[in-house]
Design a protein around this motif. Sequence first.
Motif, short mmCIF file in Angstrom:
data_model
loop_
_atom_site.label_atom_id
_atom_site.label_comp_id
_atom_site.label_asym_id
_atom_site.label_seq_id
_atom_site.Cartn_x
_atom_site.Cartn_y
_atom_site.Cartn_z
N ASP A 55 0.82 -1.20 0.00
CA ASP A 55 0.00 0.00 0.00
C ASP A 55 0.87 1.27 0.00
O ASP A 55 1.69 1.46 0.90
CB ASP A 55 -0.92 -0.04 1.25
CG ASP A 55 -1.95 1.06 1.18
OD1 ASP A 55 -2.42 1.36 0.07
OD2 ASP A 55 -2.26 1.63 2.25
N ARG A 56 0.74 2.10 -1.03
CA ARG A 56 1.39 3.41 -1.14
C ARG A 56 2.92 3.33 -1.31
O ARG A 56 3.62 4.33 -1.13
CB ARG A 56 1.06 4.32 0.08
CG ARG A 56 -0.38 4.34 0.49
CD ARG A 56 -1.27 5.39 -0.11
NE ARG A 56 -0.75 6.64 -0.52
CZ ARG A 56 -1.22 7.29 -1.61
NH1 ARG A 56 -2.17 6.79 -2.36
NH2 ARG A 56 -0.71 8.46 -1.94
N ASP A 88 0.20 9.74 -7.30
CA ASP A 88 -1.14 9.71 -6.72
C ASP A 88 -1.41 8.40 -5.99
O ASP A 88 -2.16 8.34 -5.02
CB ASP A 88 -2.21 9.91 -7.81
CG ASP A 88 -2.13 11.33 -8.38
OD1 ASP A 88 -1.62 12.22 -7.66
OD2 ASP A 88 -2.56 11.53 -9.52
N ASP A 89 -0.77 7.33 -6.47
CA ASP A 89 -1.02 5.99 -5.95
C ASP A 89 -0.08 5.62 -4.80
O ASP A 89 -0.38 4.75 -3.98
CB ASP A 89 -0.81 5.01 -7.12
CG ASP A 89 -1.48 3.68 -6.87
OD1 ASP A 89 -2.52 3.67 -6.18
OD2 ASP A 89 -0.96 2.65 -7.34
N CYS A 90 1.09 6.27 -4.76
CA CYS A 90 2.12 5.89 -3.79
C CYS A 90 2.72 7.13 -3.11
O CYS A 90 2.76 8.21 -3.70
CB CYS A 90 3.26 5.14 -4.48
SG CYS A 90 2.75 3.56 -5.15
N ASP A 91 3.21 6.93 -1.89
CA ASP A 91 3.91 8.01 -1.17
C ASP A 91 5.42 7.89 -1.29
O ASP A 91 6.14 8.88 -1.17
CB ASP A 91 3.55 7.97 0.33
CG ASP A 91 2.07 8.17 0.55
OD1 ASP A 91 1.49 9.02 -0.15
OD2 ASP A 91 1.49 7.46 1.39
N MET A 93 8.84 5.96 -3.26
CA MET A 93 9.48 5.15 -4.31
C MET A 93 10.80 4.64 -3.77
O MET A 93 11.63 5.43 -3.30
CB MET A 93 9.72 6.02 -5.55
CG MET A 93 10.40 5.32 -6.71
SD MET A 93 9.30 4.16 -7.53
CE MET A 93 8.36 5.26 -8.59
N PHE A 94 10.99 3.32 -3.77
CA PHE A 94 12.27 2.74 -3.38
C PHE A 94 13.05 2.32 -4.62
O PHE A 94 12.47 2.08 -5.68
CB PHE A 94 12.04 1.49 -2.51
CG PHE A 94 11.75 1.80 -1.07
CD1 PHE A 94 12.77 2.05 -0.17
CD2 PHE A 94 10.44 1.84 -0.61
CE1 PHE A 94 12.51 2.34 1.16
CE2 PHE A 94 10.16 2.13 0.72
CZ PHE A 94 11.19 2.37 1.61
N VAL A 95 14.35 2.20 -4.45
CA VAL A 95 15.16 1.54 -5.46
C VAL A 95 16.30 0.81 -4.74
O VAL A 95 16.86 1.33 -3.78
CB VAL A 95 15.71 2.54 -6.52
CG1 VAL A 95 16.67 3.56 -5.93
CG2 VAL A 95 16.37 1.80 -7.67
#
Length: 147
Positions: A55-56, A88-91, A93-95
């Motif tokens: 989620d997010r 809009d869908d996520c808070d 971002m990982f990499v």
Amino acid sequence: MRVELINGNKKRFLDLLLLADEQESMVDKYLDKGTMFAIYDDDLKGICVVTKERDRVCEIKNIATYEKFHGQGYGKKLIDYVCDYFKDDCDTMFVGTGDSPLTVPFYKKCGFVESHRIKNFFTDNYDHLIFEAGKQLVDMVYLKKEL
Ligand SMILES: CC(C)(COP(=O)(O)OP(=O)(O)OC[C@H]1O[C@@H](n2cnc3c(N)ncnc32)[C@H](O)[C@@H]1OP(=O)(O)O)[C@@H](O)C(=O)NCCC(=O)NCCS
């Protein structure tokens, strides 16, 4: 310059995918479920694959530009595009990447900060030793960016 969402036959970009992740069986773990983008400037310059992890939260699983076009801004354009696409869908971002001078500074330039590490990720998950810039990759370094 344009970025396109790629829906079918993602394996046709395997040459680029393998630049970022040199073992095809590892690419197969995320390619189907991932959202793929390709950047074109006349012709193809690079690709990026992002998965929704929970989620997010989403994660860049693969990003690569052709070597002769490195340093021309295409990688950063892809990062900016996918961060905007998922905001809009996520808070967050990982990499995840190897502890390499070829990748960590790039992500930091793109606004990522170090988050955490997974010890021995490369030695535990790949069937061969991986070297980048003359250095063996052992731990996975996770970076994150708030969207
Ligand atoms: C990592 C990669 C995607 C970067 O793409 P790129 O198109 O060369 O990156 P850009 O030109 O958009 O660079 C953006 C910024 O990062 C900087 N940068 C890129 N690579 C860098 C490096 N190795 N060290 C320091 N800075 C770097 C650029 O100088 C640029 O800075 P600027 O905005 O001040 O001009 C590309 O090198 C690549 O495809 N590598 C092989 C595949 C790979 O390793 N993928 C990542 C797997 S984790």
